[in-house]
Design a protein around this motif. Structure first.
Motif, short mmCIF file in Angstrom:
data_model
loop_
_atom_site.label_atom_id
_atom_site.label_comp_id
_atom_site.label_asym_id
_atom_site.label_seq_id
_atom_site.Cartn_x
_atom_site.Cartn_y
_atom_site.Cartn_z
N VAL A 142 0.87 -1.18 0.00
CA VAL A 142 0.00 0.00 0.00
C VAL A 142 0.91 1.23 0.00
O VAL A 142 1.68 1.43 0.94
CB VAL A 142 -0.92 0.03 1.23
CG1 VAL A 142 -1.71 1.33 1.30
CG2 VAL A 142 -1.88 -1.16 1.21
N PRO A 143 0.86 2.07 -1.03
CA PRO A 143 1.78 3.20 -1.12
C PRO A 143 1.67 4.15 0.07
O PRO A 143 0.57 4.52 0.48
CB PRO A 143 1.35 3.90 -2.42
CG PRO A 143 0.64 2.85 -3.21
CD PRO A 143 -0.04 1.98 -2.20
N ASP A 144 2.81 4.53 0.65
CA ASP A 144 2.88 5.50 1.74
C ASP A 144 1.91 5.17 2.86
O ASP A 144 1.20 6.05 3.36
CB ASP A 144 2.64 6.91 1.21
CG ASP A 144 2.99 7.99 2.25
OD1 ASP A 144 3.83 7.71 3.15
OD2 ASP A 144 2.41 9.08 2.19
N TYR A 145 1.88 3.91 3.26
CA TYR A 145 0.93 3.51 4.31
C TYR A 145 1.15 4.32 5.59
O TYR A 145 0.19 4.79 6.20
CB TYR A 145 1.05 2.02 4.61
CG TYR A 145 0.14 1.60 5.75
CD1 TYR A 145 -1.19 1.31 5.52
CD2 TYR A 145 0.60 1.54 7.06
CE1 TYR A 145 -2.05 0.97 6.55
CE2 TYR A 145 -0.25 1.20 8.11
CZ TYR A 145 -1.57 0.91 7.85
OH TYR A 145 -2.41 0.58 8.88
N VAL A 146 2.41 4.50 5.99
CA VAL A 146 2.67 5.22 7.24
C VAL A 146 2.16 6.64 7.16
O VAL A 146 1.52 7.16 8.09
CB VAL A 146 4.17 5.18 7.58
CG1 VAL A 146 4.47 6.08 8.77
CG2 VAL A 146 4.61 3.75 7.88
N GLY A 147 2.38 7.30 6.04
CA GLY A 147 1.93 8.68 5.89
C GLY A 147 0.42 8.82 5.78
O GLY A 147 -0.14 9.85 6.15
N GLU A 148 -0.23 7.78 5.26
CA GLU A 148 -1.67 7.84 5.02
C GLU A 148 -2.48 7.11 6.09
O GLU A 148 -3.71 7.05 6.00
CB GLU A 148 -1.99 7.23 3.65
CG GLU A 148 -1.31 7.90 2.48
CD GLU A 148 -1.81 9.32 2.28
OE1 GLU A 148 -2.99 9.58 2.60
OE2 GLU A 148 -1.03 10.16 1.82
#
Length: 268
Positions: A142-148
């Motif tokens: 999942v792209p940029d999971y931490v940021g999202e």
């Protein structure tokens, strides 16, 4: 490779809903029971990790099973514990229900446990960053999971004590609390009426909490296994109700089937 797409959170589902949502409890730990519940068409299924035999691997299997259905899955953790909240989130749970939240301090702790730290300490968050090893980010797919992650996770707090009722406005106003859920059974015990959630004092406490939370624009739900209770709280302004459980339906259905035939003189 296909980029995984996560489901909408319960926050988004509630925001988009044009009528109250109806939910069921998955309490047995059985994936077969969970499939049967999902096929009945509820809006929500709550996996109960507080009561009963449901442990981490059971939660994982239930989440995987329910992924195939058009239903929003909520996991109730056993306690407001940052370690267990982290573990359940890493299993891929997007929606948490945290029991026995009686103060704004406890509500903030639940939210912080579900959030990663903000940039340069911008806001509190204590969730450990290990999603690349876990199903939460579909193992970093999942792209940029931490940021999202804040947009991919919702937190519901459960009010089920007299103290929680008194503090309902402060609890509902906590940043990151997406909904409030009222538990009449434990509330009845807290108010001195154990086993009697229909006592008028309990009913009044439930109704006043609905009024308080809904007035703030925060969705509020109620555990309501009795049809008249569900009708009452929905008319009062509840945004969702949880109306039965797999174990309850099995127990009542089995007893009713046996009693029906015995009443007709069969099996004697």
């Amino acid at each position: 490779m296909t980029t995984p797409t996560l489901k909408p959170t319960v926050r988004e589902v509630l925001e988009a809903a044009t009528e109250p949502l109806v939910g069921l409890w998955s309490a047995s730990g059985s994936t077969i029971d969970a499939e049967i519940l999902a096929q009945s068409g509820p809006d929500l299924i709550v996996i109960d990790g507080e009561h009963g035999p449901v442990e981490l691997r059971d939660i994982l299997h239930l989440l995987q099973t329910l992924e195939a259905f058009d239903v929003t899955t909520v996991v109730r953790v056993p306690w407001n514990d940052p370690v267990r909240i982290k573990q359940v989130l890493e299993l891929g749970a997007q929606n948490l229900l945290v029991p026995m939240v009686s103060t704004a301090v406890e509500a903030r702790a639940a939210v912080a446990a579900a959030r990663y730290p903000g940039n340069a300490g911008a806001r509190p968050g204590v969730r450990g960053i290990g999603s690349a090893l876990a199903r939460s980010s579909r193992w970093a797919q999942v792209p940029d999971y931490v940021g999202e992650a804040d947009d991919l996770v919702s937190v519901i707090v459960q009010i089920e004590t007299a103290e929680g009722v008194a503090n309902a406005a402060e609890i509902a106003a906590v940043d990151g609390v997406d909904a409030v859920f009222i538990g009449p059974a434990d509330l009845a015990g807290s108010l001195g009426h154990p086993g009697a959630p229909g006592d008028q004092e309990v009913v009044d406490a439930v109704d006043s909490t609905i009024d308080t939370v809904a007035a703030l624009g925060v969705p509020v739900g109620v555990n309501a296994f009795v049809e008249a209770d569900a009708d009452r709280v929905l008319a009062r302004g509840a945004s969702f109700v949880v109306v039965s459980a797999d174990v309850t339906l099995l127990a009542r259905g089995a007893a009713a089937a046996v009693d029906h035939h015995r009443a007709r003189g069969h099996g004697i």
